[in-house]
Design a protein around this motif. Structure first.
Motif, PDB file in Angstrom:
ATOM      1  N   ASP A 180       0.403   1.291   8.690  1.00 53.02           N
ATOM      2  CA  ASP A 180       1.748   0.693   8.774  1.00 53.02           C
ATOM      3  C   ASP A 180       1.867  -0.225   9.983  1.00 53.02           C
ATOM      4  OD1 ASP A 180       2.137   2.476   6.706  1.00 53.02           O
ATOM      5  OD2 ASP A 180       3.182   3.954   7.925  1.00 53.02           O
ATOM      6  N   ASP A 202       1.437  -3.255   6.941  1.00 55.68           N
ATOM      7  CA  ASP A 202       2.398  -2.455   6.196  1.00 55.68           C
ATOM      8  C   ASP A 202       2.887  -3.181   4.943  1.00 55.68           C
ATOM      9  OD1 ASP A 202       4.022   0.084   6.304  1.00 55.68           O
ATOM     10  OD2 ASP A 202       5.594  -1.411   5.995  1.00 55.68           O
ATOM     11  N   GLU A 236      -1.693  -3.286   2.504  1.00 49.92           N
ATOM     12  CA  GLU A 236      -1.297  -2.216   1.577  1.00 49.92           C
ATOM     13  C   GLU A 236      -0.133  -2.673   0.707  1.00 49.92           C
ATOM     14  OE1 GLU A 236      -0.189   1.301   3.923  1.00 49.92           O
ATOM     15  OE2 GLU A 236       1.847   0.557   4.075  1.00 49.92           O
TER      16      GLU A 236
HETATM   17 MG    MG Z   1       3.172   2.317   4.780  1.00 54.29          MG
END
Ligand code: MG
Ligand code: C2E
Ligand code: MG
Ligand code: MG
Length: 275
Positions: A180, A202, A236
């Motif tokens: 993140d 993130d 991600e």
């Molecule tokens: Mg995350």
């Protein structure tokens, strides 16, 4: 009529279930028993190399299914586990289970990928973490290079023990990923101080990366930052081809998200991706 009745019953069940999930004390009682009742499992989500499209690693993600409550999301129970200290036994279970899975795959000759596990800030602050990871690696006799740990920025700032724990992990051969990235207390100082191998952008930045100028600028900058520091960068929450194209053009090495696969049980991963 019958249909209506069924629907009403379903709704009652839902709200009842939700009230338990929202009742922290009650949910804690269930969570306390989750390990011994075998209610936890690890799912695995592929992390793909954007140039070769090969799977380089998998992230292990915790799943909890209770008989009465059904599936409870990690977003609901991980914070509770953190607050109650239950994250320690649960986290230990995750370490143990992931190492056991690495061993199982290694036995079948499948060793050309890493497994990344999430380590929460509370876990990170316990002195025994290093010992627990080393013990699991030795117990299953796995190559430590196949293990990666994902920690958040918060884990690194809350403890003075961060440096020795991270260098201990590096000595073991385990790699370290910052999860993140960009959403925590972003002091860039720790990128200089600590032996970090991977930055994970993130998904909040990735979501509109192809259409929002600010997200695009932040994402591009994180990629540059990581790459200039010799780190690997992974995005991600990649869900569509536009995001993927942006990331590829911006020189991001790896991606993870529903575009490639949702998290799946180990057996399904094996069937789908390890032929
Ligand atoms: Mg995350
Ligand atoms: P995380 O580590 O940042 O994990 C990524 C989350 O994004 C996962 O949610 C994953 O299922 C989800 N995801 C993957 N691809 C996509 C996508 O394309 N779009 C969207 N919208 N989401 C995607 P999940 O599994 O619900 O886990 C949520 C969080 O719970 C994790 O965030 C992590 O912080 C925590 N968590 C999960 N498993 C563990 C664990 O074993 N230990 C600890 N300490 N925390 C865990
Ligand atoms: Mg993670
Ligand atoms: Mg993440």
């Amino acid at each position: 009529r019958v249909k209506e009745k069924g629907k009403a019953h379903f709704q009652f069940y839902r709200s009842d279930m939700n009230s338990i999930i929202n009742n922290v004390v009650e949910l804690e009682t269930y969570l306390r028993k989750a390990i011994e009742r075998n209610e936890l499992t690890l799912y695995y989500q592929p992390q793909v190399d954007l140039l070769t499209m090969k799977i380089k690693s998998y992230e292990a993600l915790l799943r909890w299914k209770n008989q009465e409550l059904g599936h409870i999301s990690p977003a609901d129970f991980i914070p509770l586990a953190e607050d109650t200290g239950l994250i320690i036994p649960i986290g230990n279970w995750v370490i143990e289970t992931a190492c056991k899975q690495i061993k199982e795959w290694a036995t079948k000759g499948k060793t050309d990928f890493k497994i990344a596990i999430n380590i929460s800030p509370k876990q990170f602050q316990q002195h025994r973490l290093l010992l627990i990871i080393r013990t699991a690696i030795e117990k299953y006799r796995i190559d430590p290079k196949l293990l990666e740990i994902e920690i958040t920025e918060g884990a690194m700032q809350d403890t003075k023990d961060t440096a020795p724990i991270l260098s201990g992990l590096k000595e073991l051969g385990v790699s370290i990923s910052v999860d993140d990235f960009g959403t925590g207390y972003s002091s860039l100082n720790y990128l200089k101080q600590f032996p970090i191998d991977v930055l994970k952008i993130d998904k909040s930045f990735v979501k509109d990366v192809h259409s929002n100028e600010k997200d695009a600028a932040i994402t591009t900058t994180i990629i540059h930052l990581g790459r200039s520091l010799g780190m690997e960068v992974i995005a991600e929450g990649v869900e569509n081809a536009e995001q993927e194209k942006f990331l590829l053009n911006a020189n991001c090495q790896k991606a993870q998200g529903f575009l490639y696969s949702k998290p799946l049980p180990a057996e399904e991963i094996e069937k789908k991706f390890m032929k």
